[in-house]
Each structure stands twice: as C-alpha cells, then as structure tokens.
Design an enzyme around this catalytic site. Structure first.
Site: not given
Ligand code: SAH
Length: 344
Positions: A90, A117
């Site tokens: 996505e 996540c």
């Molecule tokens: N793996 C990388 C890239 C993914 S970024 C990383 O971890 O940075 C995705 C972003 O969304 C990250 O900052 C992650 O921590 C955040 N994220 C993941 N799940 C989330 C949720 N349920 N609500 C808000 N942000 C979330």
C-alpha cells in the site's frame, strides 16, 4: 526472461548494439524507464515498432498496478498496488497546503512485529525491488496530478516494511528518484523512517545520506521499548544512540524521532524526561504521533491532557516538538494501519 529494469545503462547499450541499433536508442529507453516512468514497451513511441517488439521478446516488464484506491474525507488517498507476482503493498497520498506527500512501502509485510502496528501482524513476505518502489511513486504521482492538480512534492518511506532491511533496493530507488536526469526530486524532500536498525544507520552515515532520517523511537526506556518493538533486542537503545551520534557527526543533519503516545505505556513525565536525556548527544526534532488503534485493542491513545503535559515537558527542555495530525483514518490509511489480507 529478465526484467528490463534490472539492466544498467551500459548493459542496455550492449543489447542495443548487438541488435544492430544505434547506441543512442539505449538512452531513449533509459529515459522512458527512469525519467518518464513508462509502464510498457508500447509507450516508447520514439522507438521503431520493430525495436519495441524485439524488446518485448527479450525482456519482461514487471510494472506494478493500482488494484484499489480509497479516498478519505480529509483528501488523503490510499492505494493498493498489485505487484507482478500478485503480492500487494500500500501507498498513501497526503495533500496539505501546497504539498503532496507520498508515503511508500519498502517491503511486502514486515519482519519487525512492533506490537502496536497492523503491518507487523502479517509477517514478512518479501522485499520490494527498486523498480517497484519507483512504480509506487510514478503511479501515485499521476493520480496526484489528477486528484490534487499537483504532483508529489515529498516522499516518506513510512509505509509497509523496514527500509533499512531492504537497504540496496531502497538506496537504488532513492538514486532513481533524485537523479537530475531521472525523476529529479530533491533529496531534502525525501525522508526515510526506520525502527532503528543500527547497521543500516551506520551505512547511511558512511554514504553521507542526503535525505532526511526519522527514527521510530517510541520509548527511551529499554524495558518498555523491548515490549513495543522487539527489534530493540538486537538493536538496543544504547548502541542506537551511538549510531545516531555517528550519523550526526558524518552528515550534520538533525534527526527526527517519531514518538507514538500510548496511554499509560510511554506517556508519563518520567518517560518524557528519559526521552529528553536520550536526545542530548545530537539535535533532534520530536514528532509526536497520535496512536491509531488497531484491531487487537492492545493499546490506547493518550488522553489529551496527558499528551499536552508530555509535550510541554519537552518544550520546557527546549526541544523541537511537532505533532503529526493523523490523516486518512476513515479509510485505514493512517500510520500503522497498512495491511493487506490478500497476501498469503
Ligand atoms: N519500519 C519503519 C517504517 C514504517 S513507518 C519504521 O518503523 O519507522 C511507520 C510509522 O508509523 C512508524 O513511525 C510507526 O512507528 C508508526 N506506527 C505504526 N503503527 C502505528 C499506529 N497504530 N498508530 C500510529 N502510528 C503507528
């Protein structure tokens, strides 16, 4: 058969010359692939039909396609891309005052299993090839022009996957996107977000990474971060800090920390104090992220007053703090909501 986008320019030239064509044709093909974002040989209208046929007989063209799209009330758009092998990833477009930010995926699924996540629950399926990352850009850029009268101005690697665990493909995609003879985006308009892969951060430092770096920190307390992000076990906070210090020494660039506020998990003032202390060795910007609840109901977003005091604490420490407005939640396009059930 090999995908034509695996070839270097000189390999393409060899192919062209061995087919008794003029060498400059290779440059024309290269432009179609890496500047104009063509999706098939048929689009390469300045080549003879005979050459286009010869290309189609010799190479495959694994172009991704938009399989689905959804549009949020807040104008955020989410796209599901179908890859050549049927796998799905996505991407999201987020328009805001004159900008259009594209959030791209770097892997199908993700191996890191961060407990907050949604993408983590699907596990890791495969890495994206650099041409598939470029496809996300090309396809969304076209749609952005139609939807918002404005092409993509910024790219964030914050979709599905961990970009630093697909290092070479992500770097090549960034090269293609920023090449002045390619898509020509400024590296300062691209941000790579990582869960904190130390080896990858050092590698970025060593190549003097020209783009922005964001680290999903979410906690500066080892025990808490280990529960939130199992990746911490092999990439502990102490070594991560050293790697970021090294990154700052090499690049001179301020690092962004993403910090998801989870009620009663990481939103206390003690947690804020730990965070402030953790940030001392280098200049940072703290990006506070509102939690988007996922199906499992494991975590809850912080209460507004708790959030305000957390932010205020950091500001009183003279830290730069921004709050990321959650967008596209009604279409499951917000952070941490990207998941595709079609992947098996
Ligand atoms: N793996 C990388 C890239 C993914 S970024 C990383 O971890 O940075 C995705 C972003 O969304 C990250 O900052 C992650 O921590 C955040 N994220 C993941 N799940 C989330 C949720 N349920 N609500 C808000 N942000 C979330």
């Amino acid at each position: 058969m090999e995908d034509i986008r695996n070839l270097s320019l000189s390999q393409l030239e060899d192919f062209i010359v061995s087919n008794s064509e003029k060498k400059f044709r290779a440059g024309q093909i290269w432009q179609w692939l890496w500047q104009r974002g063509a999706g098939s040989f048929d689009e390469m209208t300045n080549l003879s039909v005979a050459l286009r046929t010869r290309l189609a007989e010799s190479f495959t063209f694994h172009r991704a396609e938009i399989a689905q799209e959804a549009h949020s009330r807040d104008k955020t758009s989410k796209f599901a891309f179908r890859l050549w092998d049927g796998k799905m990833v996505e991407g999201v477009l987020i328009p805001s005052n004159g900008r259009v930010t594209a959030c791209v995926s770097s892997q199908v699924g993700c191996p890191l299993r961060c407990t907050f996540c949604a993408t983590g629950t699907m596990g890791f399926i495969r890495n994206l090839h650099y041409s598939e990352i470029v496809d996300e850009y090309v396809l969304m850029d076209r749609r952005a022009r139609e939807l918002y009268d404005n092409g993509i101005t910024n790219i964030v690697f914050m979709g599905m996957g961990e970009p630093l665990l697909n290092f070479d493909n992500v770097m090549t995609a960034i090269d293609k996107l920023t090449d002045p003879k390619g898509f020509g985006l400024s590296p300062t308009r691209i941000t790579l977000s990582t869960a904190g892969i130390i080896k990858g951060i050092k590698a970025l430092a060593d190549r003097n990474f020209p783009c922005g770096l964001a680290v999903s920190l979410h906690s500066a307390e080892p025990a808490v971060r280990e529960v939130l992000m199992p990746v911490t076990e092999r990439n502990n906070l102490h070594n991560l800090q050293a790697a970021l210090q090294y990154y700052y020494q090499k690049t001179g660039d301020r690092i962004t920390f993403e910090y998801l506020l989870l009620s009663k998990v990481n939103d206390s003032l003690q947690a804020a104090e730990k965070l402030a202390r953790y940030c001392r060795p280098f200049p940072v910007k703290i990006n506070i992220i509102e939690y988007n609840e996922t199906e499992d109901g494991l975590y809850h977003r912080s209460y507004p007053n708790q959030r305000e005091s957390f932010i205020e604490y950091l500001q009183n420490c003279n830290m730069v703090v921004s709050v990321r407005q959650s967008r596209g939640r009604d279409i499951d396009a917000a952070c941490g909501q990207l998941i595709k059930n079609q992947n098996r």
